[in-house]
Design a protein around this motif. Structure first.
Motif, PDB file in Angstrom:
ATOM      1  N   THR A   1      37.960  48.527  39.441  1.00 18.07           N
ATOM      2  CA  THR A   1      39.269  48.465  38.797  1.00 18.07           C
ATOM      3  C   THR A   1      40.337  48.176  39.841  1.00 18.07           C
ATOM      4  O   THR A   1      40.092  48.314  41.047  1.00 18.07           O
ATOM      5  CB  THR A   1      39.579  49.802  38.083  1.00 18.07           C
ATOM      6  OG1 THR A   1      39.634  50.835  39.053  1.00 18.07           O
ATOM      7  CG2 THR A   1      38.523  50.123  37.038  1.00 18.07           C
ATOM      8  N   PRO A   2      41.533  47.773  39.421  1.00 22.61           N
ATOM      9  CA  PRO A   2      42.601  47.476  40.389  1.00 22.61           C
ATOM     10  C   PRO A   2      42.981  48.667  41.278  1.00 22.61           C
ATOM     11  O   PRO A   2      43.435  48.472  42.401  1.00 22.61           O
ATOM     12  CB  PRO A   2      43.791  47.070  39.508  1.00 22.61           C
ATOM     13  CG  PRO A   2      43.175  46.581  38.247  1.00 22.61           C
ATOM     14  CD  PRO A   2      41.932  47.397  38.050  1.00 22.61           C
ATOM     15  N   ASP A   3      42.795  49.887  40.783  1.00 24.56           N
ATOM     16  CA  ASP A   3      43.139  51.041  41.611  1.00 24.56           C
ATOM     17  C   ASP A   3      41.981  51.495  42.499  1.00 24.56           C
ATOM     18  O   ASP A   3      42.074  52.512  43.164  1.00 24.56           O
ATOM     19  CB  ASP A   3      43.638  52.201  40.755  1.00 24.56           C
ATOM     20  CG  ASP A   3      42.606  52.682  39.752  1.00 24.56           C
ATOM     21  OD1 ASP A   3      41.576  52.024  39.585  1.00 24.56           O
ATOM     22  OD2 ASP A   3      42.861  53.734  39.126  1.00 24.56           O
ATOM     23  N   GLY A   4      40.853  50.756  42.530  1.00 23.90           N
ATOM     24  CA  GLY A   4      39.764  51.031  43.448  1.00 23.90           C
ATOM     25  C   GLY A   4      38.606  51.825  42.876  1.00 23.90           C
ATOM     26  O   GLY A   4      37.612  52.027  43.546  1.00 23.90           O
ATOM     27  N   ARG A   5      38.718  52.277  41.624  1.00 21.34           N
ATOM     28  CA  ARG A   5      37.613  53.016  41.019  1.00 21.34           C
ATOM     29  C   ARG A   5      36.501  52.054  40.617  1.00 21.34           C
ATOM     30  O   ARG A   5      36.747  50.884  40.351  1.00 21.34           O
ATOM     31  CB  ARG A   5      38.089  53.801  39.799  1.00 21.34           C
ATOM     32  CG  ARG A   5      39.033  54.927  40.180  1.00 21.34           C
ATOM     33  CD  ARG A   5      39.401  55.757  38.996  1.00 21.34           C
ATOM     34  NE  ARG A   5      40.192  54.920  38.081  1.00 21.34           N
ATOM     35  CZ  ARG A   5      40.502  55.249  36.838  1.00 21.34           C
ATOM     36  NH1 ARG A   5      40.098  56.378  36.337  1.00 21.34           N
ATOM     37  NH2 ARG A   5      41.227  54.445  36.098  1.00 21.34           N
ATOM     38  N   ARG A   6      35.278  52.585  40.601  1.00 18.29           N
ATOM     39  CA  ARG A   6      34.125  51.776  40.213  1.00 18.29           C
ATOM     40  C   ARG A   6      33.660  52.204  38.834  1.00 18.29           C
ATOM     41  O   ARG A   6      33.604  53.385  38.525  1.00 18.29           O
ATOM     42  CB  ARG A   6      32.997  51.948  41.223  1.00 18.29           C
ATOM     43  CG  ARG A   6      33.349  51.341  42.561  1.00 18.29           C
ATOM     44  CD  ARG A   6      32.200  51.450  43.532  1.00 18.29           C
ATOM     45  NE  ARG A   6      32.486  50.740  44.749  1.00 18.29           N
ATOM     46  CZ  ARG A   6      33.055  51.266  45.809  1.00 18.29           C
ATOM     47  NH1 ARG A   6      33.388  52.529  45.802  1.00 18.29           N
ATOM     48  NH2 ARG A   6      33.285  50.548  46.882  1.00 18.29           N
ATOM     49  N   VAL A   7      33.321  51.197  37.989  1.00 17.73           N
ATOM     50  CA  VAL A   7      32.878  51.445  36.630  1.00 17.73           C
ATOM     51  C   VAL A   7      31.524  50.806  36.438  1.00 17.73           C
ATOM     52  O   VAL A   7      31.322  49.630  36.766  1.00 17.73           O
ATOM     53  CB  VAL A   7      33.887  50.856  35.618  1.00 17.73           C
ATOM     54  CG1 VAL A   7      33.425  51.100  34.191  1.00 17.73           C
ATOM     55  CG2 VAL A   7      35.272  51.424  35.832  1.00 17.73           C
ATOM     56  N   TYR A   8      30.553  51.602  35.925  1.00 21.24           N
ATOM     57  CA  TYR A   8      29.209  51.098  35.644  1.00 21.24           C
ATOM     58  C   TYR A   8      29.120  50.756  34.165  1.00 21.24           C
ATOM     59  O   TYR A   8      29.428  51.572  33.299  1.00 21.24           O
ATOM     60  CB  TYR A   8      28.158  52.152  36.012  1.00 21.24           C
ATOM     61  CG  TYR A   8      26.775  51.800  35.527  1.00 21.24           C
ATOM     62  CD1 TYR A   8      26.064  50.768  36.121  1.00 21.24           C
ATOM     63  CD2 TYR A   8      26.194  52.508  34.495  1.00 21.24           C
ATOM     64  CE1 TYR A   8      24.796  50.440  35.683  1.00 21.24           C
ATOM     65  CE2 TYR A   8      24.917  52.188  34.056  1.00 21.24           C
ATOM     66  CZ  TYR A   8      24.227  51.152  34.647  1.00 21.24           C
ATOM     67  OH  TYR A   8      22.967  50.825  34.209  1.00 21.24           O
ATOM     68  N   VAL A   9      28.703  49.533  33.868  1.00 14.63           N
ATOM     69  CA  VAL A   9      28.529  49.080  32.483  1.00 14.63           C
ATOM     70  C   VAL A   9      27.057  48.766  32.309  1.00 14.63           C
ATOM     71  O   VAL A   9      26.532  47.829  32.924  1.00 14.63           O
ATOM     72  CB  VAL A   9      29.383  47.832  32.184  1.00 14.63           C
ATOM     73  CG1 VAL A   9      29.204  47.395  30.745  1.00 14.63           C
ATOM     74  CG2 VAL A   9      30.849  48.121  32.492  1.00 14.63           C
TER      75      VAL A   9
END
Length: 113
Positions: free
Chosen positions: A99-107
């Motif tokens: 994400t733009p704020d640096g968090r990682r998202v698993y899909v």
């Protein structure tokens, strides 16, 4: 007055003066164990005390990064290297986005989006 001069028979004159040290050692061991349990709970990883499987990443993104994997009662430490390895990929499990704020998202791949 006759009761004041009476000798108490259950006191042993040859008692070991260091016998109380064993009790202090036991108390110190209980205190140390309690301290370790409280530290694990404070660090939010009480799973290390149970049979749950746990994966911990130490120093993520650093040169000395380590992955600690616990399966049941067996603990394994994996050292991460920058060595390139070529392997065949049989299927894709999902995608990781940033994400733009640096968090990682698993899909997951089955989510369809």
């Amino acid at each position: 007055m006759k009761y004041m001069n009476r000798k108490i028979d259950n006191i042993d004159d040859d008692e070991d003066p260091l016998s109380g040290v064993a009790n202090l050692f036991d108390a110190a061991m209980v205190f140390a164990l309690g301290l370790m349990v409280m530290l694990l709970i404070h660090m939010s990883i009480p799973e290390l005390l149970t049979q749950a499987d746990v994966t911990i990443v130490k120093n993520p993104g650093q040169d000395d990064m380590q992955v600690i994997v616990k399966h049941g009662t067996e603990i394994e430490t994996l050292d991460i290297t920058e060595e390139m390895v070529e392997v065949e990929i049989s299927k894709t499990l999902g995608t990781i986005g940033v994400t733009p704020d640096g968090r990682r998202v698993y899909v997951p791949a089955s989510a369809g989006g």
